[in-house]
Scaffold this active site. Structure first.
Site, PDB file in Angstrom:
ATOM      1  N   GLU A  96       0.793  -1.233   0.000  1.00 54.53           N
ATOM      2  CA  GLU A  96       0.000   0.000   0.000  1.00 54.53           C
ATOM      3  C   GLU A  96       0.826   1.284   0.000  1.00 54.53           C
ATOM      4  OE1 GLU A  96      -3.386   0.501  -0.148  1.00 54.53           O
ATOM      5  OE2 GLU A  96      -3.523  -1.629  -0.638  1.00 54.53           O
ATOM      6  N   SER A 136     -54.102 -23.827  33.987  1.00 55.05           N
ATOM      7  CA  SER A 136     -53.730 -24.604  35.180  1.00 55.05           C
ATOM      8  C   SER A 136     -52.309 -24.361  35.663  1.00 55.05           C
ATOM      9  CB  SER A 136     -53.907 -26.083  34.900  1.00 55.05           C
ATOM     10  OG  SER A 136     -55.223 -26.324  34.475  1.00 55.05           O
TER      11      SER A 136
END
Lengths: 162, 750
Positions: B163, B440
């Site tokens: 780079e 229940s």
């Protein structure tokens, strides 16, 4: 085109300087981590009486004792809770967590955790005594004299009269 | 002259401004990093309830890759019942887990032994946790910050070669680079080539827009010079390596080499091989164009070009070069992570209590949660497998939905959660936000209130029809599900068979206030309306609330708040918060022991008796079915060992189904438990509890009697008299003082 030496020299400098500094930064490098880990695996207990852990829970418990001896309560509690997640049936772990909370002065938590420990203990009188004793201390810490007396009587019933 | 001076003054002022911009960002928090959320880590130890298949599924989920050699962290091999794993290591909140090679031997459902590479036994290790995403979804940059010193030197040198080969010589801008770029731009007639140094790229990425304008380029150059003036090369390089954009996953942008290594290779950056390092460096030129998952051929060409540059620059030797270019791309098929929107929703709500959204988006916090990947995948699979059959049994109507929650009774950890039938969809979270009548499931509160009032499991309860007049003058006439009365069952059977009439009568005898007090102490964070029908569950709760209610039962009478977070860690400040074990006694543990026994009876002979064939018979299970009016909701809540699960099935439009709790929700629960295979051991019997044999009317009888059954009693509450086997009628009429003494065998075994 630059040669490799030209390119690599500054990088090598930076990297080696950084490695030198690594001891000062908070995140340990891999090799140092290994060493720290090794230290933890071998708890620094009394060298004249080496205790070799037999199970992962025992191992964590020993490390917790070492942390406790250094006054590192949070670490001790963390290790014991990790052990509890491995085996929630170990009443001793509740006793030990309760003892850590006593050390931290967190008496309400200590009492509740010891009482919870009593519900997983079945039959082992020594453990019952230890847990009731922790309850007694926690209640004393909260100024609950009568409750502490009752818990102490329970501990005594299981063989721990102090 | 004057114009020049003014120009100079403006430039200086502008430089001051740019200088402030550069410094502000670099001195302060350089990167905004969203909080990373992790699952619970899998513990490895001899005896761990983990099969080789489960371990392999988990490793795959974590992004570990099977490989011929396991010379890199993040690789494993399997041969039969043995797994060799090169773990990645992890920085936990409480401990640093080292990266190491572990040899795991399995047998059946458990891990038999764990050794290191030198065959030394290892007591305890843990895998790295599963990354389960960010707290807030959105278009965010994500990264794993890495200090320069742990990055491979070849990668760092190689990046510079590719780079910006004059990085160590220039002062932020490269005159030759600019000249070359200008020439290229002039000849092509447009701005195409950047000629940027690493510093310029970093400046552009940190401060500027991606527009290719001269104004932007000018600022970029000035800021690059300023940056180089203030900071040394190492600092700039480190920032670049952590900043650079390297990939994309949906809306999440993958930045920096640290995260890039995990994302593409499933291996931590310091352990990457040369060919992998070269791939990452090659990606910078075009993360999308060279994406190795989408465009593997292009990526391979690019990688080999990078390797060639490295070789030509002398960074790598010929042998390494030859080896590296012969390697395949070596990309993991999927990044090691998973998405659990319903659970993340819970984490988000819990975090919102203590953290600001801005901090969660930027501070780089690490959130360690209680999510157990095996429990979560077990739950998802159980729903996937069972829902089709349940759906077809449910009859016509809107598609069925479900919600479920798995937790750990000892600690309150939420291990798994489903907010709907499709786990991957983030939408209405039924586990947290739906309120459906619980039917229940509420009954245990009535029975526990009765036990507190002195009833025993052997107390006879009338199941005759019952009518209750409410405070508003309305009559409440609950009927049994089968529309029949069942005489005078024992209390334990009234609960296990879920008789509505017996429960309603018992509740009225015990007193509504006492029942509501129990409901409150169970830990539901709201007060249901004080009407009798609530006793039979005519009240809507979320699965999360139901789980909290049942935690108090599975927790032996101790309230343990459900919790999704273990710890929150700040990158610099360390542990910000730990969630300690928190328990609070709400009930007498002995009375809860009796209730647990009754809920166990549910799974033996009661409404959940199908568990006898659905799961191994020697498993100790306890639970309760729930079915609401016209079968609009099917529930099952239960626990075994240290695992509790609540399952709800119903329709979003509240439509009816031809399903009950036992046919609609229980099959999913059973499938899940079979998958989890929790350690099966019932809680120890409290010292104050003893088992006695009773006959069908609840009188104590000798164990040898045909219809005798063993029930637990709290000492002092047991029926006083003992009677002959053939005696019947009320116990008080036929006290037998001369009942045969138990034989020596009976005394030994009872």
């Amino acid at each position: 085109m630059g040669t490799f030496v030209q390119l690599i020299r500054p990088v090598a400098l930076i990297v080696s300087a950084a490695l030198l500094l690594a001891g000062c930064v908070s995140q340990p490098g891999p090799s140092e981590r290994m060493i720290q880990q090794e230290k933890r695996i071998t708890p620094d207990l009394d060298s004249s009486a080496p205790v070799l852990p037999k199970s992962p829970v025992d191992n964590l418990r020993l490390q917790a004792q070492a942390a406790q001896a250094e006054g590192n309560w949070d670490r001790a509690a963390g290790l014991l809770e990790r052990a509890l997640r491995l085996d929630s049936r170990e009443a001793d772990l509740y006793a030990e967590i309760a003892e850590v909370r006593l050390g931290q002065g967190r008496f309400v938590d200590a009492e509740q955790i010891a009482l919870r420990g009593l519900t997983v203990n079945s039959g082992n009188e020594e453990r019952s005594a230890r847990l009731w004793y922790a309850v007694a201390q926690a209640r004393s810490g909260q100024g609950n004299v009568e409750g502490a007396r009752q818990a102490r009587a329970q501990a005594c019933e299981f063989g721990r009269c102090e | 002259m004057q114009a020049t001076l003014i120009g100079l003054a403006v430039l200086i002022a502008w430089m001051f401004y740019l200088n402030a911009v550069v410094r502000e960002r670099f001195e302060g928090q350089r990167f905004t990093i969203p909080a990373r959320v992790y699952s619970e880590a899998q513990e490895l130890y001899a005896g761990a309830p983990l099969s080789a298949d489960q371990a392999q599924v988990l490793l795959e989920q974590l992004g570990y890759r099977t490989a011929g050699r396991i010379d890199q962290p993040g690789r494993y091999q399997r041969s039969g019942q043995t797994l060799r794993v090169h773990t990645r290591g992890f920085n936990f909140w409480d401990e640093v887990e080292p990266s190491r090679i572990l040899v795991l031997d399995f047998a059946g459902d458990s891990l038999q032994s764990i050794r290191d590479i030198s065959n030394n036994p290892i007591l305890l290790a843990r895998l790295d946790p599963l990354f389960i995403g960010q707290v807030y979804p959105g278009n965010r940059e994500d990264r794993l910050l890495m200090p320069l010193q742990v990055m491979p030197p070849t990668l760092v040198a190689g990046l510079i070669v590719v780079e910006d080969r004059h990085f160590f010589e220039h002062h932020g801008v490269s005159i030759t680079g600019i000249a070359r770029a200008l020439w290229a731009n002039v000849t092509s007639g447009s701005i195409e080539q950047g000629g940027s140094t690493l510093t310029q790229q970093l400046v552009k990425n940190l401060y500027l827009s991606p527009d290719q304008t001269l104004w932007r380029k000018g600022n970029e150059a000035l800021m690059a010079l300023l940056m180089e003036w203030h900071y040394d090369k190492a600092t700039i390089l480190e920032a670049y390596l952590n900043e650079v954009y390297i990939g994309q996953q949906g809306q999440r942008s993958v930045n920096g080499f640290g995260l890039g290594a995990q994302f593409f290779f499933g291996t931590p950056l310091p352990a990457l091989d040369l060919h992998q390092q070269a791939m990452l460096v090659g990606l910078i030129k075009g993360p999308s164009y060279y994406n190795p998952r989408r465009n593997p051929e292009r990526a391979l060409t690019r990688r080999n070009l990078v390797l060639r540059l490295w070789y030509e620059s002398g960074i790598i030797e010929q042998l390494d070069y030859q080896q590296a270019i012969n390697q395949p791309l070596d990309i993991s098929t999927a990044p090691g992570q998973a998405s659990f929107p319903a659970f993340m929703d819970l984490v988000r709500r819990q975090l919102a209590e203590g953290y600001r959204k801005d901090d969660l988006l930027a501070e780089g916090l690490t959130v360690f949660t209680t999510l157990n990947p095996l429990a979560q995948s077990g739950l998802e699979r159980a729903v996937e497998r069972r829902m089709p059959a349940i759906e077809s049994a449910a009859g016509p109507g809107e598609p069925l939905e479900t919600a479920a929650l798995v937790s750990r009774p000892s600690t309150g950890d939420v291990l798994a959660m489903l907010g709907g039938r499709r786990p991957e969809v983030a939408g209405f979270n039924r586990a947290l936000d739906s309120r459906r009548p619980v039917g229940s499931l509420m009954k245990p509160a009535v029975y526990l209130a009765a036990l507190e009032q002195g009833y025993t499991l052997a107390s006879p309860v009338s199941d005759a029809e019952v009518t209750v007049s409410g405070a508003d003058g309305n009559l409440w006439q609950p009927r049994n599900y089968d529309k029949e009365s069942h005489g005078t069952p024992l209390l334990i059977d009234a609960l296990s068979n879920s008789y509505n009439q017996a429960t309603a009568r018992l509740g009225m005898e015990v007193g509504l206030a006492n029942v509501f007090d129990v409901i409150d102490r169970m830990g539901i964070d709201e007060t249901p309306p004080p009407v009798p029908s609530v006793m039979l569950g005519a009240h809507g709760l979320s699965p999360y609330q139901v789980a909290q209610f049942y935690q108090t039962i599975s927790g032996n009478g101790f309230y343990t708040p459900l919790n999704a977070i273990r710890a929150v860690v700040h990158p610099q400040q360390g542990v910000l918060q730990r969630f300690d074990l928190s328990v609070e006694q709400r009930f007498d543990p002995e009375q809860v022991f009796l209730l647990q026994d009754a809920l166990h009876q549910v799974t033996l002979t009661g409404t959940a008796r199908s568990l006898q064939w659905r799961l191994p018979q020697n498993w100790w299970l306890a639970g309760k079915t729930g079915t609401t009016d016209d079968n609009r909701d099917a529930w099952f809540a239960g626990y075994s060992g240290d695992r509790q699960a609540v399952v709800w099935v119903g329709r979003d439009n509240n439509g009816t189904m031809a399903l009950t709790g036992s046919s609609g929700a229980l099959p999913i629960w059973a499938e899940l438990m079979a998958e989890l295979a929790p350690i099966q051991e019932r809680r120890g019997q409290p010292a104050r509890v003893e088992y006695l044999h009773v006959n069908p009317v609840g009188a104590v009888v000798p164990a040898r009697c045909d219809d005798a059954r063993s029930l637990p009693f709290i000492k002092g509450t047991e029926p006083q008299a003992q009677r002959r086997c053939n005696a019947d009628g009320p116990a008080s009429d036929l006290i037998d003082n001369e009942v045969e003494k138990p034989s020596i065998w009976e005394r030994l075994f009872n």
